[in-house]
Design an enzyme around this catalytic site. Structure first.
Site, mmCIF file in Angstrom:
data_model
loop_
_atom_site.group_PDB
_atom_site.id
_atom_site.type_symbol
_atom_site.label_atom_id
_atom_site.label_comp_id
_atom_site.label_asym_id
_atom_site.label_seq_id
_atom_site.Cartn_x
_atom_site.Cartn_y
_atom_site.Cartn_z
ATOM 1 N N GLU A 45 0.749 -1.149 0.018
ATOM 2 C CA GLU A 45 0.026 0.056 0.066
ATOM 3 C C GLU A 45 0.907 1.171 0.084
ATOM 4 O O GLU A 45 1.892 1.301 0.609
ATOM 5 C CB GLU A 45 -0.980 0.019 1.204
ATOM 6 C CG GLU A 45 -1.877 0.978 1.434
ATOM 7 C CD GLU A 45 -2.924 0.812 2.413
ATOM 8 O OE1 GLU A 45 -3.848 1.578 2.520
ATOM 9 O OE2 GLU A 45 -2.784 0.037 3.305
ATOM 10 N N LYS A 114 -9.271 3.483 -2.540
ATOM 11 C CA LYS A 114 -9.672 2.521 -1.499
ATOM 12 C C LYS A 114 -10.942 2.988 -0.698
ATOM 13 O O LYS A 114 -11.333 3.922 -0.947
ATOM 14 C CB LYS A 114 -8.380 2.802 -0.275
ATOM 15 C CG LYS A 114 -8.705 1.785 0.812
ATOM 16 C CD LYS A 114 -7.601 2.056 1.932
ATOM 17 C CE LYS A 114 -7.548 0.977 2.915
ATOM 18 N NZ LYS A 114 -6.298 1.326 3.900
ATOM 19 N N CYS A 175 -5.740 -3.290 1.732
ATOM 20 C CA CYS A 175 -5.540 -3.410 3.065
ATOM 21 C C CYS A 175 -6.851 -3.723 3.875
ATOM 22 O O CYS A 175 -7.499 -4.722 3.899
ATOM 23 C CB CYS A 175 -4.842 -2.260 3.835
ATOM 24 S SG CYS A 175 -3.897 -2.421 5.202
ATOM 25 N N SER A 356 20.651 -1.406 33.693
ATOM 26 C CA SER A 356 20.388 -1.431 35.277
ATOM 27 C C SER A 356 20.424 -2.739 35.794
ATOM 28 O O SER A 356 20.849 -2.854 36.995
ATOM 29 C CB SER A 356 19.018 -0.649 35.509
ATOM 30 O OG SER A 356 17.986 -1.761 35.187
#
Length: 701
Positions: A45, A114, A175, A356
């Site tokens: 896309e 789309k 999509c 850490s």
């Protein structure tokens, strides 16, 4: 016979607004597809400009440059004699659409806009694009003059159409349309379309790949057909990592699978399929349900065949079993690929991590080590692009990485910033892990800096704050913790900027953060402390998943130092030690365990629970472990802490998105950051429910 078709789909590591690079990757994918005999190539896309352009989509420059690239593609000899399906924004009648541009031999066959926008979670497509609201309708689109010269077309079809070649019919989805309850492939399949394409920009999220696979296999198991998915891959310039997974399915079975996590910029997936398999499937399973009463799809005739006349001996692809990664493998691979893209595109020379010795920073260190493994594997496999990028990052054109530990020493600096409140155990964990992964390790003490800042405060106010353990108030205690945390952030950036300079090497380092999604959800970190970094690869991952990931690293990379990390209780080590031992733990400070916090986070974000609804759900989920009053106390404490600390989300380090209950204010979780922290009506409802339940069950005090 003309019944077998060879098709290619791909995953491309496109970068927003990198028009030259994007064009080169598109052409390379087409070249590979043709070399494998494909007659149709599908790309991801918005591949020409990159999916993550955001408000750059509103700029006319973006569309101008897209048309310039499209012209280059049309004119390239590489794109001849193959149908090419590329993605870009197109403005039609002054409305901007997210489109597929499908062309063949310098002729644009169709511009397909789309129809279903992705507009939740991480996506804001309706901010930049309008959906095409005319199903099965095609209009005339007048091409810009720069394209008319190339195509010799004044106008081309624009809308919801399908391509009818000499031997089959091809229809597009884009999509989110696949995820829609009324996906276009349903109507197209009922009207005889045999090949469905889907150009996607679907991001990685833990345990998400199976959703895509299930959607695609179910799309073709109901009514038959071939389904091709292309997907973006890599870091497009933001928090998301697009994980590829290009695939081809037929009649409910996957026949070709692309990589999910790799450092290859171009991944082409090709399959040869027999169209008679689709027709036989539909004739057996779907007849007579292929009757179609709606308006038929708009067919555009294409004088081209995907199949060859003589293909009897051309082998077709058989179904394969999809190989899913475990969550621990996904954490090892996805954020590692994201970090590599970010590093090679940032112009920096490596990473610096305040290590850490706890679960979170150790997980971040392991992800960097995994990245070094992937780089070495890619170089050994002959990936010239990765080799070139590594040489540029380390400023050595003769360098070829072979050993992940050696590469880690070049790219990664870890720093243990001790104070009088630090334990010997965490110092040892940090030192031992750094030695096993090969990072350049620094030990330093921050007490002098802390005393200097407190000295300035004392000169101005005449007061010297004390920890609670030494008789101080809660305000003093919190302020003293925060001073230590914020000094670590300042030192992290100082060493990131100058440590390579001090060693006589060029460049600077990106500072990595290591706050997990559960701590961000609760706000259990200091604003502008060492969680404030350039990027955070674990900011969307839960504590429980990170603990499992560390065990995976022990097994996968033989990092035995992690066993001590996992055995120790999570602690910030910001309060005084008691007889040399840690007296402060994260879960005690938060008033709940990390596993409880993960449940609460999912209820808050995914189930959209307010305080009262959350209490009602937890009343049933936790009834065997806690009383109603205890559950109510945890819910109230969470919402008080969440609302008090929500402001921290406005400054949270950009984090790799991996969990769908992330509180990331910047994209994913659009909630206020200034609350009435009393939650008066909400908490009264909870109290009323607690009283009623305890009265009915006799569990009250």
């Amino acid at each position: 016979m003309g019944r077998k078709v060879t098709l290619s789909t791909c995953s491309l590591n496109q970068w927003s607004l990198d028009f030259d690079g994007n064009c080169a990757r598109i052409l390379k994918s087409i070249e590979i597809a043709k070399s494998k005999g494909s007659k149709y190539r599908l790309g991801p896309e918005l591949e020409i400009c990159g999916y993550g352009c955001a408000d750059h989509f509103l700029e006319s420059d973006t569309q101008l440059h897209c048309f310039q690239v499209l012209r280059d593609l049309l004119e390239s000899p590489v794109t001849q004699d193959i149908i090419c399906d590329v993605g870009m924004p197109v403005m039609h009648r002054n409305v901007r659409y997210n489109c597929r541009v499908i062309f063949l031999n310098k002729k644009i066959l169709l511009i397909r806009p789309k129809m279903a926008m992705a507009n939740n979670g991480n996506y804001r497509e309706l901010r930049w694009f309008s959906p095409w609201t005319k199903p099965r309708h095609v209009e005339e689109y007048f091409l810009p003059r720069r394209l008319q010269v190339v195509t010799e077309q004044e106008s081309v079809p624009f809308g919801d159409g399908v391509l009818a070649t000499k031997d089959t019919c091809i229809g597009s989805e884009i999509c989110a349309e696949l995820w829609s309850p009324r996906s276009p492939h349903i109507d197209m399949g009922l009207d005889g379309v045999e090949i469905f394409t889907n150009a996607s920009a679907s991001h990685h999220q833990l345990r998400k790949a199976d959703q895509r696979v299930n959607l695609i296999t179910s799309a073709t198991s109901k009514s038959g057909g071939v389904y091709m998915l292309a997907n973006q891959k890599g870091c497009d310039g933001d928090r998301l990592y697009y994980d590829g997974c290009a695939m081809i399915a037929v009649n409910g079975n996957i026949t070709a699978q692309g990589t999910q996590f790799s450092l290859d910029d171009v991944d082409v997936v090709t399959a040869t399929l027999d169209l008679e398999d689709v027709r036989s499937y539909r004739g057996y399973y779907c007849h007579p349900h292929m009757e179609y009463e709606s308006k038929p799809v708009h067919r555009l005739k294409v004088n081209f065949s995907l199949s060859d006349a003589e293909d009897t001996y051309l082998p077709s692809h058989e179904p394969i079993e999809w190989r899913f990664h475990t969550a621990e493998e996904e954490i090892s691979l996805g954020p590692a690929c994201w970090l590599w893209d970010y590093l090679r595109r940032s112009g920096q020379a490596g990473f610096l991590l305040p290590l850490s010795g706890g679960v979170d920073s150790s997980s971040t260190a392991c992800i960097v080590f995994s990245m070094c493994h992937l780089i070495c594997e890619a170089v050994q496999a002959g990936n010239a692009q990765v080799l070139s990028d590594v040489q540029r990052v380390v400023s050595d054109v003769s360098y070829s990485p072979q050993d992940p530990r050696e590469l880690c020493g070049r790219l990664f600096t870890t720093c243990y910033m001790a104070s009088q409140n630090s334990s010997q155990e965490t110092c040892a964990c940090s030192r031992d892990l750094a030695a096993q992964i090969g990072s350049t390790h620094i030990n330093l003490n921050i007490d002098m800096a802390v005393k200097g800042i407190l000295g300035i405060f004392s000169v101005v106010t005449g007061k010297w704050p004390q920890f609670r353990a030494n008789g101080g108030s809660s305000r003093e205690n919190l302020a003293l913790q925060n001073v230590q945390a914020r000094i670590r952030m300042v030192l992290a950036y100082l060493f990131a900027q100058l440590s390579l300079w001090a060693r006589g090497k060029p460049g600077g380092l990106l500072v990595l953060g290591s706050a997990n999604v559960d701590e961000s959800l609760m706000g259990y970190f200091t604003k502008y402390d060492c969680s404030s970094a350039d990027i955070n690869p674990i900011g969307g991952i839960s504590k429980s998943d990170l603990q499992s990931f560390l065990q995976y690293c022990v097994d996968r990379f033989q990092l035995t130092a992690l066993k001590s990390v996992m055995a120790a209780p999570p602690t910030a080590e910001l309060e005084p030690l008691c007889d040399g031992k840690v007296s402060q733990t994260d879960e005690a400070d938060m008033g709940m365990t990390y596993s409880e916090l993960s449940v609460i986070g999912r209820l808050r974000k995914i189930s959209m629970c307010g305080p009262y609804n959350m209490f009602c759900k937890l009343l049933h989920m936790w009834r065997d472990a806690m009383s109603p009053s205890e559950i109510a106390a945890k819910v109230k404490r969470f919402f008080r802490m969440y609302s008090v600390n929500r402001h921290k989300m406005t400054t949270v380090t950009p984090a790799y998105h991996a969990e769908n209950y992330s509180p990331d204010d910047n994209r994913f979780d659009l909630r206020p950051f200034l609350y009435n922290t009393d939650w008066s009506l909400q908490f009264r409802c909870i109290d009323s429910e607690v009283s009623q339940v305890e009265a009915e069950t006799g569990t009250g005090n």
